[in-house]
Design a protein around this motif. Structure first.
Motif, PDB file in Angstrom:
ATOM      1  N   CYS A 123       0.842  -1.201   0.000  1.00 15.99           N
ATOM      2  CA  CYS A 123       0.000   0.000   0.000  1.00 15.99           C
ATOM      3  C   CYS A 123       0.875   1.248   0.000  1.00 15.99           C
ATOM      4  O   CYS A 123       1.917   1.293   0.659  1.00 15.99           O
ATOM      5  CB  CYS A 123      -0.911   0.023   1.223  1.00 15.99           C
ATOM      6  N   TYR A 125       0.417   5.867  -0.457  1.00 18.20           N
ATOM      7  CA  TYR A 125      -0.396   7.051  -0.702  1.00 18.20           C
ATOM      8  C   TYR A 125       0.113   7.857  -1.894  1.00 18.20           C
ATOM      9  O   TYR A 125      -0.539   8.824  -2.296  1.00 18.20           O
ATOM     10  CB  TYR A 125      -0.376   7.979   0.522  1.00 18.20           C
ATOM     11  N   ARG A 153      -6.581   8.802   0.808  1.00 19.31           N
ATOM     12  CA  ARG A 153      -5.751   8.113   1.806  1.00 19.31           C
ATOM     13  C   ARG A 153      -6.617   7.284   2.765  1.00 19.31           C
ATOM     14  O   ARG A 153      -6.253   6.164   3.128  1.00 19.31           O
ATOM     15  CB  ARG A 153      -4.908   9.134   2.575  1.00 19.31           C
ATOM     16  N   ARG A 157      -6.684   2.992   3.212  1.00 19.76           N
ATOM     17  CA  ARG A 157      -6.598   2.260   4.478  1.00 19.76           C
ATOM     18  C   ARG A 157      -7.778   1.306   4.639  1.00 19.76           C
ATOM     19  O   ARG A 157      -7.620   0.188   5.141  1.00 19.76           O
ATOM     20  CB  ARG A 157      -6.532   3.242   5.647  1.00 19.76           C
ATOM     21  N   ALA A 175       4.115  -1.247   3.686  1.00 21.31           N
ATOM     22  CA  ALA A 175       3.546   0.098   3.616  1.00 21.31           C
ATOM     23  C   ALA A 175       4.630   1.061   3.157  1.00 21.31           C
ATOM     24  O   ALA A 175       5.719   1.090   3.738  1.00 21.31           O
ATOM     25  CB  ALA A 175       2.999   0.521   4.974  1.00 21.31           C
ATOM     26  N   MET A 212      -1.886   3.437   8.519  1.00 18.44           N
ATOM     27  CA  MET A 212      -1.694   2.285   7.643  1.00 18.44           C
ATOM     28  C   MET A 212      -1.335   1.043   8.449  1.00 18.44           C
ATOM     29  O   MET A 212      -1.776  -0.072   8.125  1.00 18.44           O
ATOM     30  CB  MET A 212      -0.596   2.589   6.626  1.00 18.44           C
TER      31      MET A 212
END
Length: 535
Positions: A123, A125, A153, A157, A175, A212
């Protein structure tokens, strides 16, 4: 994407915003990110490594579907096909992920179905701000200034939490975060879907994870970056040359700054990234894909938090270099300091560690703590006092006011050994909520680290430590050899031996026989008496 199983364009409508594809097997990697950026780079790189990749794209709700797409060149497609990799795309608008799963407009349940059984979840952003700019471009001047980036964002999540819930056993979680985001000790302003986003959706809002790490649940590998540069392959800015053909071409930074360094975020080197270091997007995508494909071995039971920075160099890191960097970082994190090393200085020897520790605790530290740079701190935590805890350890204690009570929020632990000084960052008082070592540098910590270098020099001057002696370089030749006499001769006389030089004092003559002048010569001397009239 030509030759790949693509879900097609992303819909701009809230209803049916997720387009799924037929699943043939569980994916190796699921990437959840905004369009473009690190998400695209990591997805393509993981497919080049032979992985089965599913890229879930979270976009702003007001961006039209015509602006979305990904284009890869034939070389990349051939490399993916040769490695046996694949990419599948699906996407949802951010607002469709922030409503309750019972709502018919929610895409959360479809995310769970699409990501089921994945072995790794990645993941990031990166791209949220660019997506907000694209959304603003479609709005009038009065409509701009929304919070699409925050909404994206939060949606990422939520999607990450749904993917983790249906992932396979032992899933790897990665992350990718900025160096100044979600450090673990800042206050979270949006709690559990309330606040701004909760107000947008009313009572039908889904519960949103604060960070996260909370969304990914459990041990997570966090890779942090500084100021990002570079672009994915589908972007026009991925061209090596800036400004088109020129007589003297200018290469983009993403091709001239490929060297990398990885450090524990908790260390000084890792914290330096927050102070202005830059990171190549291509390098971040490369390391993220290798972590997702488990090309780099890491302990899964406990997550790690590292920082990646880029430096000048045209060669991309090899597989061995990636493994070597992470091996070094894991060794630092496994050390007693946990990787929070701040300073070290080496001596030849320390005659008395107790005496040096007393000097640091009673003389050096109080003087530094009274300086304007430290004592002038009026807000937040600051170093207050130093105490010698044992014969070779000194602790500098940080305190701050919490509910009008003074609490210990951190420490700097200075260890004096027989051959040097080391300083590490330590935790505060666990009972007051500061039991973990701060990921961010403590207030005034950089000043103390710089002054510790002066303290090491002063310790040598005062005889408290003995300076390390650098061995003198041995000369290549101990004795100077006489240079041979060389005589240049023509090629026709090359066989004639050279005549040896004749000494000035050898041979016949009066000087050679020892004769000396009998009287002083008047030539060149001043007359001692004036000339007579006859002269």
């Amino acid at each position: 994407i030509s030759g790949f199983n693509n879900s097609g364009p992303l819909s701009s409508r809230r209803r049916s915003t997720l387009v799924t594809v037929a699943q043939t097997s569980s994916p190796d990697v699921v990437v959840i990110s905004p369009p473009g950026g690190i998400g695209e780079i990591a997805s393509v790189e993981a497919a080049r490594l032979g992985g089965s990749v599913k890229w879930f794209v979270v976009s702003a709700p007001s961006v039209s579907s015509s602006s979305k797409g990904i284009a890869l060149n034939s070389e990349t497609l051939s490399a993916i096909e040769k490695a046996g990799g694949s990419i599948e795309l699906a996407g949802a608008n951010a607002d469709s992920l922030l409503v309750n799963s019972d709502d018919g407009n929610s895409a959360a349940s479809a995310v769970s179905t699409w990501c089921r059984g994945t072995k790794s979840i990645l993941c990031t952003y990166d791209g949220a701000e660019e997506e907000k700019r694209r959304a603003d471009a479609e709005k009038s001047a009065d409509e701009r200034g929304g919070s699409e980036d925050k909404m994206i964002r939060s949606s990422i999540r939520v999607a990450a939490r749904e993917a983790v819930g249906v992932a396979g056993a032992g899933v790897s979680k990665i992350a990718i975060l900025s160096s100044d985001k979600e450090m673990g000790d800042e206050e979270v302003t949006e709690k559990k879907g309330k606040g701004l986003l909760g107000g947008l959706f009313g009572g039908n809002a889904v519960e949103i994870p604060d960070t996260m790490s909370e969304a990914l649940k459990g041990a997570t590998v966090v890779v942090r970056h500084g100021e990002l540069f570079g672009a994915p392959e589908s972007s026009p800015e991925s061209s090596p040359f800036m400004g088109g053909p020129r007589r003297e071409p200018v290469l983009r930074e993403m091709y001239t700054m490929r060297s990398i360094r990885i450090d524990p975020t908790i260390s000084v080197s890792g914290s330096a990234i927050a102070g202005g270091s830059k990171t190549n997007r291509v390098a971040v995508g490369a390391v993220a894909s290798r972590l997702g494909m488990e090309k780099i071995e890491l302990p899964k039971r406990s997550g790690i938090d590292v920082s990646l920075s880029s430096f000048a160099g045209t060669d991309t890191p090899t597989e061995e270099e990636w493994k070597k960097e992470f091996s070094r970082v894991i060794e630092l994190i496994s050390s007693p300091s946990g990787g929070a090393n701040l300073f070290s200085a080496e001596f030849s020897s320390v005659p008395s560690t107790n005496r040096l520790a007393q000097w640091i605790a009673t003389k050096w530290a109080p003087a530094i703590l009274r300086s304007y740079d430290i004592a002038g701190t009026r807000v937040g935590a600051r170093p207050v006092y130093a105490v010698q805890t044992d014969e070779n350890t000194v602790e500098i204690v940080w305190q701050e006011l919490v509910d009008f009570n003074s609490v210990t929020s951190g420490r700097m632990i200075i260890k004096i050994e027989d051959t040097g000084i080391t300083a590490t960052r330590g935790p505060g008082n666990a009972a007051d909520g500061f039991g973990r070592i701060s990921m961010k540098p403590l207030s005034g910590e950089d000043i103390l680290v710089r002054r510790l270098a002066d303290a090491a020099s002063q310790a040598i001057e005062k005889g408290l430590a003995i300076k390390t002696k650098v061995p003198a370089k041995e000369s290549a030749a101990q004795q100077t050899q006489e240079k041979p006499v060389t005589t240049l001769v023509s090629s026709s006389a090359a066989s004639v031996p050279a005549t040896p030089a004749v000494s000035a004092s050898s041979g016949p003559g009066p000087r050679g026989a020892g004769t000396r002048r009998s009287a002083e010569r008047t030539r060149g001397t001043r007359r001692k008496s004036p000339p007579t009239s006859s002269e």
